[in-house]
Design a protein around this motif. Structure first.
Motif, PDB file in Angstrom:
ATOM      1  N   ASN A 148     -57.800 -29.354  38.491  1.00  0.00           N
ATOM      2  CA  ASN A 148     -57.242 -28.711  39.678  1.00  0.00           C
ATOM      3  C   ASN A 148     -57.742 -29.472  40.890  1.00  0.00           C
ATOM      4  N   ARG A 202     -56.306 -27.053  44.565  1.00  0.00           N
ATOM      5  CA  ARG A 202     -55.575 -25.888  44.056  1.00  0.00           C
ATOM      6  C   ARG A 202     -54.255 -26.237  43.374  1.00  0.00           C
ATOM      7  N   LYS A 203     -54.052 -27.507  43.075  1.00  0.00           N
ATOM      8  CA  LYS A 203     -52.841 -27.908  42.363  1.00  0.00           C
ATOM      9  C   LYS A 203     -53.211 -28.519  41.020  1.00  0.00           C
TER      10      LYS A 203
END
Length: 366
Positions: A341, A344-345
């Motif tokens: 991650n 946050r992706k």
């Protein structure tokens, strides 16, 4: 070896700061203290079992034999006001404010203490797990496991218990190092990496399928003996069994008379101080936090504690630490593939693997 850090200078007394544990949190705190300027009336002692800082996030590669010891060791900083004691801590007495070392009758005394002893395997009370499985929780244990794995004959069986980040990296690195071995991964749930995004879970499962690593979902290891473990009542033979099924704070931390959370981590105030003993600070896997434990988290906490301690030692009001903002979590699948991650992706493939290598490079040159 005993060192007396109390030095009279007129009416002055040297302030004795002791850091237990040379991991990510302790080292970042130490570097931050150095960067802030250590006051002349302060003597810092670092206690660690090894005469070097080791990069724990790379122990899986030591275990698999894809990296040498030298690649994961970093020298401790040299400073005229910093001393080192290398050995095993056997007691932290917060009433008398001293640390007792193995094979040393004279304790190390402190005025300020930072506890960063990290974590150890959590065997969840499973009989034989401690005695008959290998570990990656210390560099010594990773070395011992490496000898066993890399001395196995071709087509031997290796079993990795636990399909979180550590288990994934261990299993994939062994596959890359020893394509001649049979490898199985035991996952307690229905998908590996339960803490990660579904995209990452699917990607990692596909990688293991393509690379012929067998995954046993809904596993429940109930007993371990030499060369065999029992999973949901079935005895399964294995030449080497590696335990990556959870961790808990170091046993010395669990024994301290401080308030703890459900994970047995010490509860502190916003300045990382133990409320009942404000001269005691806690960092990393030993301290309660809203964030999941990681080297990145420990490092950020260490930097904040370094600033706080610098203020305290200089007689200033401590600066309140800001909110912790983590950049993400990265994992490897061998040398050219990975996942994680990032901001946050979810990302998979070569990019997160290169990013992890970059983080390692920065750590070595801190």
């Amino acid at each position: 070896m005993n060192i007396d850090f109390t030095i009279d200078r007129g009416f002055e007394k040297m302030k004795r700061v002791v850091l237990i544990g040379g991991g990510y949190g302790g080292m970042n705190a130490l570097h931050q203290l150095i960067d802030n300027g250590i006051p002349n009336d302060v003597q810092i002692t670092v206690i660690d079992r090894n005469p070097y800082h080791s990069l724990k996030t790379e122990f899986y590669a030591i275990l698999a034999g894809t990296k040498s010891d030298k690649e994961v060791r970093i020298d401790f900083p040299v400073h005229e006001q910093i001393s080192y004691i290398f050995g095993e801590v056997v007691e932290i007495n917060t009433e008398t404010e001293h640390i007792r070392m193995k094979d040393n009758e004279v304790p190390v005394e402190y005025d300020f203490l930072l506890i960063g002893l990290g974590c150890e395997d959590n065997y969840h009370g499973i009989q034989g797990a401690m005695e008959y499985t290998e570990s990656v929780q210390t560099i010594t244990k990773a070395r011992q496991a490496s000898i066993k794995i890399n001395c196995l004959p071709a087509y031997s069986q290796v079993s990795v218990v636990g399909a979180g980040l550590s288990g994934i990296e261990v299993a994939s690195e062994i596959r890359e190092s020893r394509p001649d071995l049979n490898i199985r991964l035991l996952d307690r749930g229905s998908s590996v990496l339960s803490a990660f995004d579904e995209k990452i879970q699917s990607y990692v499962e596909d990688w293991f399928n393509k690379n012929e690593v067998k995954i046993l979902h809904h596993s429940n290891v109930e007993l371990v003996a030499e060369g065999i473990f029992y999973n949901n009542g079935e005895g399964i033979e294995s030449d080497v069994i590696i335990w990556t099924a959870g961790v808990r704070p170091n046993y010395l931390v669990r024994s301290l008379p401080f308030e703890k959370d459900r994970q047995e981590k010490i509860i502190v105030n916003e300045f990382y101080q133990v409320p009942s003993n404000p001269n005691v600070f806690v960092v990393g896997d030993c301290v309660a936090s809203e964030h999941s434990p990681s080297a990145q988290l420990a490092g950020v906490q260490g930097e904040q504690i370094g600033d706080i301690l610098a203020d305290v030692l200089n007689g200033k009001e401590a600066r309140k630490p800001g909110d912790i903002k983590l950049k993400g979590q990265l994992g490897s699948l061998g040398k050219s593939d990975g996942f994680g991650n990032m901001y946050r992706k979810p990302v998979t493939g070569l990019l997160p693997r290169l990013a992890k290598s970059g983080v390692l490079w920065l750590n070595k040159r801190h």
